[in-house]
Design an enzyme around this catalytic site. Sequence first.
Site, PDB file in Angstrom:
ATOM      1  N   TRP A  35       0.831  -1.266  -0.074  1.00  0.00           N
ATOM      2  CA  TRP A  35      -0.015  -0.192   0.133  1.00  0.00           C
ATOM      3  C   TRP A  35       0.765   1.248   0.023  1.00  0.00           C
ATOM      4  O   TRP A  35       0.585   2.367  -0.747  1.00  0.00           O
ATOM      5  CB  TRP A  35      -1.013   0.009   1.140  1.00  0.00           C
ATOM      6  N   ASP A  65       1.247  -9.103  -1.618  1.00  0.00           N
ATOM      7  CA  ASP A  65       0.106  -8.299  -1.826  1.00  0.00           C
ATOM      8  C   ASP A  65      -0.030  -7.038  -2.113  1.00  0.00           C
ATOM      9  O   ASP A  65       0.519  -6.225  -1.716  1.00  0.00           O
ATOM     10  CB  ASP A  65      -0.799  -8.326  -0.487  1.00  0.00           C
ATOM     11  N   TYR A  70      -3.158   0.888  -5.080  1.00  0.00           N
ATOM     12  CA  TYR A  70      -2.097   1.153  -4.218  1.00  0.00           C
ATOM     13  C   TYR A  70      -0.925   2.265  -5.022  1.00  0.00           C
ATOM     14  O   TYR A  70      -0.560   1.808  -6.365  1.00  0.00           O
ATOM     15  CB  TYR A  70      -1.386  -0.047  -3.840  1.00  0.00           C
ATOM     16  N   SER A 172     -11.856  -9.171  -1.069  1.00  0.00           N
ATOM     17  CA  SER A 172     -11.440  -8.479  -0.178  1.00  0.00           C
ATOM     18  C   SER A 172     -12.355  -7.449   0.667  1.00  0.00           C
ATOM     19  O   SER A 172     -13.415  -6.749  -0.387  1.00  0.00           O
ATOM     20  CB  SER A 172     -10.389  -7.448  -0.637  1.00  0.00           C
ATOM     21  N   ASN A 173     -12.677  -7.249   1.666  1.00  0.00           N
ATOM     22  CA  ASN A 173     -13.631  -6.565   2.366  1.00  0.00           C
ATOM     23  C   ASN A 173     -15.189  -7.003   2.186  1.00  0.00           C
ATOM     24  O   ASN A 173     -15.843  -6.178   2.006  1.00  0.00           O
ATOM     25  CB  ASN A 173     -13.535  -4.881   2.085  1.00  0.00           C
ATOM     26  N   LEU A 226      -1.585  -3.821  12.294  1.00  0.00           N
ATOM     27  CA  LEU A 226      -1.195  -3.114  13.401  1.00  0.00           C
ATOM     28  C   LEU A 226      -2.177  -1.961  14.027  1.00  0.00           C
ATOM     29  O   LEU A 226      -2.037  -0.767  14.785  1.00  0.00           O
ATOM     30  CB  LEU A 226       0.341  -2.461  13.528  1.00  0.00           C
ATOM     31  N   GLY A 228      -3.505   0.365  12.192  1.00  0.00           N
ATOM     32  CA  GLY A 228      -3.245   1.507  11.252  1.00  0.00           C
ATOM     33  C   GLY A 228      -2.350   2.452  12.248  1.00  0.00           C
ATOM     34  O   GLY A 228      -2.250   3.633  12.464  1.00  0.00           O
ATOM     35  N   SER A 275       5.053  -2.438   6.483  1.00  0.00           N
ATOM     36  CA  SER A 275       6.151  -1.730   6.778  1.00  0.00           C
ATOM     37  C   SER A 275       7.075  -1.682   5.339  1.00  0.00           C
ATOM     38  O   SER A 275       7.077  -2.736   4.697  1.00  0.00           O
ATOM     39  CB  SER A 275       7.280  -2.449   7.770  1.00  0.00           C
ATOM     40  N   GLN A 276       7.481  -0.630   5.139  1.00  0.00           N
ATOM     41  CA  GLN A 276       8.757  -0.446   3.914  1.00  0.00           C
ATOM     42  C   GLN A 276      10.129  -0.093   4.413  1.00  0.00           C
ATOM     43  O   GLN A 276      10.741   0.287   3.346  1.00  0.00           O
ATOM     44  CB  GLN A 276       8.101   0.894   3.117  1.00  0.00           C
TER      45      GLN A 276
END
Length: 310
Positions: A35, A65, A70, A172-173, A226, A228, A275-276
């Site tokens: 994302w 993913d 994104y 998704s969702n 986490l 958000g 995480s990036q």
Amino acid sequence: MWRPMTSPTTTRLSAQSVPLGKSGISVFPIAWGMWRLARPDGNDDIGAIVARIEAALEAGITLFDTADIYGCDAALGFGGAELLLGKALAQRPDLRERMTIATKGGIVLGVPYDSSPDYLNKALEASLERLGLPSVELYQIHRRDFLAHPRDVAATLAAMVKSGKVKAIGVSNYSPAEFDALQTYLPFPIVSTQPEFSAARYAPLYDGTLDQAMARDVAVLAWSPLGGGRLAAGSEDPVAKLVAAQGERYGTDAAAAALSWIMAHPSRAIPIVGSQTPERILASRDALKVEWTASEWYAVLEASMGARLP
């Protein structure tokens, strides 16, 4: 004379692969998501993206993913994350064979949803072009389009699989009822469902999402594990404090413990790490170190609910 149990059962996690539903594919019990792959300022470094992929693979992660939307809030815009992933794979094609790639379509900026056959077919082709790939292992409808009949959506998805451009289909969702409606018209099983699920967002425990997944052998891909950032280290949130304390007991941090809380559920939910930073991606594996007794796990749920369970 009756005595209460004094040795509560402890849930211990395993690095054993998790089936991606009934797809025949198995993946590591933690995934990595994209994302935030694209930089807001547009100064994207393909070498740095390759380093993130390598860190994920080093951690054991095999499920990657992404989605066409994104990057929509970054300089590259819609499709940005897929485009960057495609460039990274073009630079390092050897990485592809170690990756299970999942992407999504169906969100259209300003509409907001479109699952019509014409749109989904164009969306898949555009995703594959950006990725520079002939096919992906998993294609998911990102959010339910209320104006699309599930019969028509199913026919489109079935044709994607028949074409060989998609190995398996997920959602998704989606609510359990929406899942059922789509599954009714498909000639094969939906293999994954991707809800928001964390110690800060426990709705899937109660709305039937996880129960349905267990009953039907569907993989659960948990986004925003986490909460958000609510469960990050240093947070004063009561739930975050409990999670951090649990991580500390096992020599790791709040993030790892938050992932482990999700993974302790019998659905074997797969948290998607966002995480990036290569170091943080590597550290996600520490989730496997954290154990939970039932009382510890439920204490986190009660803190999140703000109430005692009956």
